[in-house]
Scaffold this motif. Sequence first.
Motif, PDB file in Angstrom:
ATOM      1  N   PHE A 130       0.831  -1.204   0.000  1.00 33.20           N
ATOM      2  CA  PHE A 130       0.000   0.000   0.000  1.00 33.20           C
ATOM      3  C   PHE A 130       0.870   1.260   0.000  1.00 33.20           C
ATOM      4  CE2 PHE A 130      -3.581  -2.662   0.636  1.00 33.20           C
ATOM      5  CZ  PHE A 130      -4.705  -1.907   0.353  1.00 33.20           C
ATOM      6  N   VAL A 168      -9.426   4.223   0.162  1.00 31.42           N
ATOM      7  CA  VAL A 168      -8.816   3.016  -0.415  1.00 31.42           C
ATOM      8  C   VAL A 168      -8.787   1.888   0.611  1.00 31.42           C
ATOM      9  CG1 VAL A 168      -6.690   2.042  -1.381  1.00 31.42           C
ATOM     10  CG2 VAL A 168      -7.473   4.288  -2.125  1.00 31.42           C
ATOM     11  N   THR A 169      -8.503   2.221   1.858  1.00 32.77           N
ATOM     12  CA  THR A 169      -8.471   1.210   2.916  1.00 32.77           C
ATOM     13  C   THR A 169      -9.834   0.558   3.099  1.00 32.77           C
ATOM     14  OG1 THR A 169      -6.700   2.381   4.058  1.00 32.77           O
ATOM     15  CG2 THR A 169      -7.971   0.818   5.354  1.00 32.77           C
ATOM     16  N   THR A 172     -10.882  -1.692   0.161  1.00 30.99           N
ATOM     17  CA  THR A 172     -10.187  -2.982   0.041  1.00 30.99           C
ATOM     18  C   THR A 172     -10.333  -3.827   1.305  1.00 30.99           C
ATOM     19  OG1 THR A 172      -8.130  -1.958   0.816  1.00 30.99           O
ATOM     20  CG2 THR A 172      -8.473  -2.068  -1.568  1.00 30.99           C
ATOM     21  N   LEU A 186      -0.432   3.219   3.155  1.00 34.05           N
ATOM     22  CA  LEU A 186      -0.845   4.107   2.068  1.00 34.05           C
ATOM     23  C   LEU A 186      -0.560   5.568   2.408  1.00 34.05           C
ATOM     24  CD1 LEU A 186      -2.109   4.301  -0.727  1.00 34.05           C
ATOM     25  CD2 LEU A 186      -4.342   4.379   0.350  1.00 34.05           C
TER      26      LEU A 186
END
Length: 200
Positions: A130, A168-169, A172, A186
């Motif tokens: 990430f 994004v976390t 996913t 990330l």
Amino acid sequence: MARDGSPIVEILAIFAIVFVLQYLAALFNLAVLAGLFVLQPPIESSPWTAVTSVYAHANLSHLVSNSVAFVLFGWPVARATSRAKFHAFFLATGAVAGVSQIVVTGALASAPLVPATPTAGVLGASGAVFALLGYLLAANRLSTSLGGVVSVPRWVTAIVFVIVAGFVTVATGAPGVALVAHFTGLLFGLVAGWFRVLRV
């Protein structure tokens, strides 16, 4: 830029070697060997696992999915930096992501009125993967070109990075996934990409 070896191939080889060692530890019930790879609380009892856990994986599908994502996001970054910087970035972001998962979930579990359980253990390269994704998002030519044309205050950039990392976390996320590690990796990658820390 040094081209004396491919850090992508080297890290994939380390993944494979560690996976074989994990398999042998499970096959022969070698608890001592198995304890070398999982980062778990209390961290100070086995601090080396902050490093070894980055290269270890829970099972074959975990290994394959992390390896594919690693090649996809790592290859462009590796081509734009030195071998030593790539290895250091991968290991540092992976270790920080794993430690953050243990620390944050442990703190949440001890907080009153928060229904959370501490992470039993963390392993895998996804925090570092990430971070590579974040670096790609922030340090690519389009991002840097826009950054040169549009003047954005640093505090706005920081807020955008946190929002992107959070989105994004969550997107996913799945049961059993180390979301704090993914978020941390990330976010660190976005910041590192913004400052272009891997530039040679």
